[in-house]
Design a protein around this motif. Structure first.
Motif, short mmCIF file in Angstrom:
data_model
loop_
_atom_site.label_atom_id
_atom_site.label_comp_id
_atom_site.label_asym_id
_atom_site.label_seq_id
_atom_site.Cartn_x
_atom_site.Cartn_y
_atom_site.Cartn_z
N GLU A 139 0.85 -1.21 0.00
CA GLU A 139 0.00 0.00 0.00
C GLU A 139 0.88 1.25 0.00
O GLU A 139 0.57 2.25 -0.66
CB GLU A 139 -0.93 -0.03 1.22
CG GLU A 139 -1.73 1.24 1.47
CD GLU A 139 -2.81 1.51 0.42
OE1 GLU A 139 -3.09 0.62 -0.38
OE2 GLU A 139 -3.35 2.63 0.42
N LEU A 143 1.01 4.79 -2.42
CA LEU A 143 0.94 6.17 -1.94
C LEU A 143 2.17 6.96 -2.36
O LEU A 143 2.08 8.15 -2.67
CB LEU A 143 0.78 6.17 -0.42
CG LEU A 143 -0.48 5.47 0.05
CD1 LEU A 143 -0.48 5.30 1.54
CD2 LEU A 143 -1.72 6.23 -0.40
N ALA A 146 1.79 7.64 -6.40
CA ALA A 146 0.69 8.44 -6.96
C ALA A 146 1.12 9.88 -7.26
O ALA A 146 0.81 10.40 -8.34
CB ALA A 146 -0.52 8.40 -6.04
N HIS A 150 1.27 12.16 -11.02
CA HIS A 150 0.69 13.50 -11.21
C HIS A 150 1.77 14.57 -11.25
O HIS A 150 1.53 15.71 -10.91
CB HIS A 150 -0.31 13.77 -10.07
CG HIS A 150 -1.09 15.03 -10.23
ND1 HIS A 150 -1.49 15.50 -11.45
CD2 HIS A 150 -1.52 15.94 -9.34
CE1 HIS A 150 -2.14 16.64 -11.28
NE2 HIS A 150 -2.17 16.92 -10.01
N LEU A 158 -3.87 13.97 -13.67
CA LEU A 158 -4.66 13.99 -12.44
C LEU A 158 -5.68 12.87 -12.45
O LEU A 158 -5.85 12.13 -11.48
CB LEU A 158 -5.35 15.35 -12.29
CG LEU A 158 -6.11 15.58 -11.00
CD1 LEU A 158 -5.20 15.41 -9.81
CD2 LEU A 158 -6.71 16.98 -10.99
N GLU A 159 -6.36 12.74 -13.59
CA GLU A 159 -7.34 11.66 -13.72
C GLU A 159 -6.68 10.30 -13.55
O GLU A 159 -7.17 9.43 -12.81
CB GLU A 159 -8.00 11.76 -15.11
CG GLU A 159 -9.04 10.68 -15.32
CD GLU A 159 -9.64 10.74 -16.73
OE1 GLU A 159 -9.60 11.81 -17.34
OE2 GLU A 159 -10.13 9.70 -17.19
N ALA A 161 -3.87 9.61 -11.98
CA ALA A 161 -3.39 9.39 -10.62
C ALA A 161 -4.55 9.06 -9.69
O ALA A 161 -4.43 8.21 -8.81
CB ALA A 161 -2.65 10.63 -10.12
N TRP A 162 -5.70 9.73 -9.89
CA TRP A 162 -6.86 9.43 -9.05
C TRP A 162 -7.32 8.00 -9.24
O TRP A 162 -7.58 7.27 -8.29
CB TRP A 162 -7.99 10.42 -9.35
CG TRP A 162 -9.23 10.11 -8.56
CD1 TRP A 162 -10.36 9.50 -9.02
CD2 TRP A 162 -9.44 10.36 -7.16
NE1 TRP A 162 -11.26 9.35 -8.00
CE2 TRP A 162 -10.73 9.87 -6.85
CE3 TRP A 162 -8.68 10.93 -6.16
CZ2 TRP A 162 -11.27 9.95 -5.57
CZ3 TRP A 162 -9.21 11.01 -4.88
CH2 TRP A 162 -10.49 10.52 -4.60
N LYS A 163 -7.43 7.58 -10.50
CA LYS A 163 -7.86 6.20 -10.76
C LYS A 163 -6.87 5.21 -10.15
O LYS A 163 -7.26 4.21 -9.54
CB LYS A 163 -7.94 5.95 -12.27
CG LYS A 163 -9.16 6.54 -12.91
CD LYS A 163 -9.19 6.15 -14.38
CE LYS A 163 -10.32 6.83 -15.11
NZ LYS A 163 -10.17 6.71 -16.56
N LEU A 165 -4.82 5.64 -7.64
CA LEU A 165 -4.88 5.65 -6.19
C LEU A 165 -6.11 4.90 -5.69
O LEU A 165 -6.03 4.06 -4.79
CB LEU A 165 -4.93 7.12 -5.73
CG LEU A 165 -4.70 7.40 -4.27
CD1 LEU A 165 -3.35 6.85 -3.85
CD2 LEU A 165 -4.74 8.90 -4.03
N LEU A 166 -7.26 5.18 -6.29
CA LEU A 166 -8.49 4.59 -5.79
C LEU A 166 -8.56 3.10 -6.11
O LEU A 166 -8.83 2.28 -5.25
CB LEU A 166 -9.70 5.33 -6.35
CG LEU A 166 -10.94 5.08 -5.51
CD1 LEU A 166 -10.86 5.86 -4.21
CD2 LEU A 166 -12.19 5.43 -6.26
N SER A 169 -5.90 1.21 -4.14
CA SER A 169 -6.17 1.16 -2.71
C SER A 169 -7.30 0.20 -2.40
O SER A 169 -7.23 -0.57 -1.43
CB SER A 169 -6.54 2.55 -2.19
OG SER A 169 -5.43 3.40 -2.27
N VAL A 170 -8.35 0.22 -3.21
CA VAL A 170 -9.46 -0.70 -2.98
C VAL A 170 -8.99 -2.14 -3.19
O VAL A 170 -9.29 -3.03 -2.39
CB VAL A 170 -10.65 -0.35 -3.90
CG1 VAL A 170 -11.68 -1.45 -3.86
CG2 VAL A 170 -11.26 0.96 -3.47
N TYR B 160 -14.20 4.02 0.55
CA TYR B 160 -12.94 3.32 0.83
C TYR B 160 -12.74 3.19 2.34
O TYR B 160 -12.36 2.13 2.84
CB TYR B 160 -11.78 4.08 0.19
CG TYR B 160 -10.42 3.61 0.62
CD1 TYR B 160 -9.94 2.37 0.21
CD2 TYR B 160 -9.61 4.39 1.44
CE1 TYR B 160 -8.69 1.93 0.61
CE2 TYR B 160 -8.37 3.96 1.85
CZ TYR B 160 -7.91 2.73 1.43
OH TYR B 160 -6.69 2.29 1.83
N MET B 200 -5.60 15.17 -3.45
CA MET B 200 -6.05 14.96 -4.83
C MET B 200 -7.43 15.54 -5.06
O MET B 200 -7.69 16.11 -6.12
CB MET B 200 -6.08 13.48 -5.11
CG MET B 200 -4.72 12.95 -5.28
SD MET B 200 -4.61 12.40 -6.93
CE MET B 200 -3.12 11.59 -6.89
#
Lengths: 516, 221
Positions: A139, A143, A146, A150, A158-159, A161-163, A165-166, A169-170, B160, B200
């Motif tokens: 994990e 972090l 990410a 970006h 940005l898009e 990096a967000w995808k 990260l999410l 992480s999930v 999350y 973010m």
């Protein structure tokens, strides 16, 4: 005597933290290169002192760990040297290649800091023998990386990096649930939750819970490794990140996740569930190759194409380990070959992007004339990545095929060959057109602005000058072509001759995993 | 079993029921502020369970762990997220992908599924409370559902966190096997994750003037 394992982990972590507070660019860049050099030096020391353990067996460096850590260290060093040239040319804000808005980069301190933290967390993943600690480290790699994705502060990155990260992480949260399932599975034993501890008391593990744990961990770490259909973050992140970061994501990070899956697989094999876990690995491997083949054919963005190629090669590695036997050897060799080749190609793609300001496979043409060194390496990289002799990937892919045939997995072998052929044809068109084709239309290349990445020496250029530069060979910086050249030579050497120490390391690693 | 232990066991079950109620509230709430508070409350409730379930013998380790987890989930995370919401200027989740009534109905279905699954799992006898595992599964499912059924980036972060809470609850059932170092590492990761995600969300808001994650769809094949 230096405590090698803690030093390997703490050195990049401390240096990375320090980098956030350093002011001068020169000092920071010196640190950026010095730490990977020291890391490689410590690793060389660990090589002769192995096997090493620390923290009561929670951290250890055996053959398997040294193999993966070796790849990570070499790649990080190459990327760090390349990054020095890249960062020097990234100082000027300029219009981006895609959407026409001005953007600047994140502070360079963030890049250096996260880069070194990323190295430290990857080292921790590889050295961790304890499943809980390894989870924490995986994990942490997400972090740390990410912000690197970006680095170019624009909407696309940005898009992505967000995808990243999410989704990761999930995915990794699901792996944590898998860890708890492992705890439940081992509740009748008493040992720690380390790989060796679980393998030792494998007969006491509850098979139902172990199966469920393997499924969850496969989904969790498989997301990070980029196995289809869990790979959705991967093409976005690899295409939007700076190329030097893509090289590390693809060559080093995906391997870390693969190693995590290998360790769970080893526990399953020891518990007599090898057919179950191996079968799933073969299935996901084939699905990954199929997905990659479908998206590589007709791909319009060369960085995305390389990203899908990573999905393919991770699939091949998973397939090889799942099959076991000779294919297991091929799979570990394949991870070495793939890492070197893919890092080389991503670094080259950075040079191309810098010169052409364009990620389109159709608008980039005539590279052999525009960027002679990069162009030649790009063509060599194409032959290497598609598994053409005399490059290393041919040897490893062939070994895996042999393993499939030895085990009489006819269907697997046929599908494997079909996917490899489709991918070869799909990539051939793109690579060859980019390298040889003639330049079309003046507007196609030479967009306005300074180089996006390392590769050309000049500062900001006008459109006219840039177009001119695209006609005649540009001057290529040594920092931009030497690292990929060295990586490429490595793959070539591995194709001609596998050094005995490497062969022995892989065999010992396979014995440790129990999948031989 | 004496009266004191029975009372404590009753208390654990009450806490667990509150966790379930928090999930239902999360599914039905439209204000981002309420969602943040509900997830924080859920984290605090779960942080209290080990204190109660260990009965008379509270080790330093258990207290420290509960304190760190409660401070992080009850104070630090909501503070970070509320800040992000204020910066973005969006107070509500307007027009979620799955509406609130269907969300609540789905929640009921998920609860039934979790109870059924929890009843079928062959649990070892060390489990703290028979309710804990099904509720943990339910919380994980609700978290996943929130991630796919809501538009705002911030609600996805909350999903999350709910998922993380659920996994934490599952771990509680077998608490004694998880080493302290790993426990702290997991909390540190969760903290860093919320921190990075918060930054973010702020950047997404600045770049796009909205925090609708479903409109981040420029990248595709």
């Amino acid at each position: 005597m230096v405590p090698v394992i803690p030093a390997l982990i703490m050195l990049p972590l401390l240096a990375g933290t320090l980098a956030f507070f350093l002011r001068g660019d020169r000092v920071r860049r010196a640190l950026l290169v010095a730490v990977p050099i020291a890391h490689a030096g410590l690793l060389a020391r660990a090589w002769f002192a192995r096997p090493l353990t620390a923290l009561g067996g929670w951290l250890a460096l055996g053959s398997l760990e040294l193999l993966f850590l070796g790849i990570t260290s070499v790649l990080t060093l190459a990327a760090a040297i390349y990054a020095v040239g890249y960062l020097a040319r990234e100082k000027h804000p300029r219009p981006p290649a895609e959407d026409g808005f001005l953007f600047s980069n994140a502070p360079e301190a963030t890049f250096t800091g996260c880069f070194l933290l990323f190295l430290g967390t990857m080292t921790l993943v590889i050295a961790s023998q304890h499943f809980g600690l390894m989870w924490v480290a995986v994990e942490a790699t997400t972090l740390a990386s990410a912000p690197l994705i970006h680095f170019h502060r624009n909407s696309g990155s940005l898009e992505a990096a967000w995808k990243y990260l999410l989704i990761c992480s999930v995915g990794i949260a699901i792996a944590l649930l898998g860890n708890f399932f492992l705890v439940v599975a081992s509740s009748s034993g008493s040992g720690p939750l380390t790989v060796a501890g679980l393998v030792r008391q494998a007969s006491l593990l509850d098979p139902v819970w172990l199966k469920a744990a393997f499924l969850l961990l496969l989904v969790g770490y498989g997301t990070k490794m980029g196995l289809a259909p869990l790979h959705t973050w991967l093409p976005d992140a690899h295409s939007e990140a700076p190329s030097v970061v893509s090289a590390l994501l693809s060559g080093a990070l995906l391997n870390c996740a693969f190693l995590a899956i290998l360790r769970v697989h080893a526990v399953c094999v020891a518990a007599g569930l090898g057919a179950f876990s191996g079968g799933l690995l073969v299935l996901l491997g084939l699905v990954s190759m199929g997905f990659a083949a479908a998206f590589i054919v007709g791909q319009a963005d060369y960085k995305r194409m390389l990203a899908y190629s990573s999905v393919e090669h991770m699939g091949i590695a998973a397939l090889g380990v799942g099959l076991g036997g000779a294919a297991g050897f091929g799979a570990l060799l394949h991870t070495v070959n793939h890492s070197l080749t893919k890092a080389m190609l991503f670094l080259l793609s950075g040079n191309i992007l810098a010169a052409y300001q364009d990620k389109s496979t159709t608008r980039v043409n005539g590279m052999l004339r525009v960027l002679p060194i990069t162009g030649v390496l790009w063509v060599a990289g194409f032959f290497a990545i598609t598994g053409t002799p005399p490059f290393g990937l041919f040897v490893s892919e062939f070994t895996i095929l042999k393993g499939a045939l030895d085990g009489r997995h006819w269907l697997v072998a046929v599908l494997y060959l079909v996917f490899l052929t489709v991918i070869f044809v799909g990539m051939a068109g793109v690579f060859l057109r980019m390298s040889f084709g003639e330049r079309e239309g003046a507007g196609a290349q030479g967009r306005l602005g300074a180089p996006e990445e390392a590769g050309t020496q000049e500062g900001p250029k006008t459109r006219k000058e840039q177009t001119g530069a695209a006609m005649v060979p540009s001057k290529e910086s040594i920092l931009a072509w030497l690292p990929p050249l060295v990586l490429g030579m490595g793959v070539l050497v591995l194709g001609l001759w596998i050094p005995l120490p490497l062969r022995e390391t892989i065999n010992t690693a396979l014995r440790a995993l129990g999948v031989q | 079993m004496n009266g004191w232990e029975t009372a404590l066991k009753g208390l654990v079950d009450t806490l667990i029921v509150f966790v379930v109620l928090a999930n239902m509230r999360l599914l039905g709430a439209s204000r981002l502020g309420s969602c943040i508070r509900v997830v924080a409350l859920q984290g605090i409730l779960l942080g209290l369970i080990p204190l109660v379930s260990q009965g008379g013998h509270l080790g330093l380790r258990v207290v420290l762990q509960a304190a760190v987890s409660t401070v992080l989930k009850g104070i630090v995370f909501p503070a970070l997220l509320i800040r992000a919401v204020r910066e973005s200027g969006s107070r509500r989740e307007l027009a979620p992908i799955v509406g609130y009534t269907p969300s609540l109905l789905t929640g009921g279905g998920l609860l039934a599924l979790a109870l059924w699954l929890g009843g079928r799992l062959p649990l070892p006898p060390t489990a703290t409370s028979s309710l804990l595992v099904p509720v943990a599964l339910f919380t994980i499912m609700v978290g996943l559902f929130m991630i796919v059924a809501r538009r705002k980036a911030i609600t996805q972060v909350l999903g999350y966190l709910a998922m993380e809470n659920g996994i934490f609850a599952f771990g509680l059932a077998f608490a004694e096997k998880e080493p302290f170092l790993v426990e702290m590492g997991i909390l540190l990761d969760a903290f860093m994750a919320v921190f990075v995600m918060g930054i973010m969300v702020y950047q997404i808001n600045r770049e796009f003037d909205h925090i609708d994650a479903d409109r981040l769809s420029a990248l595709k094949d």
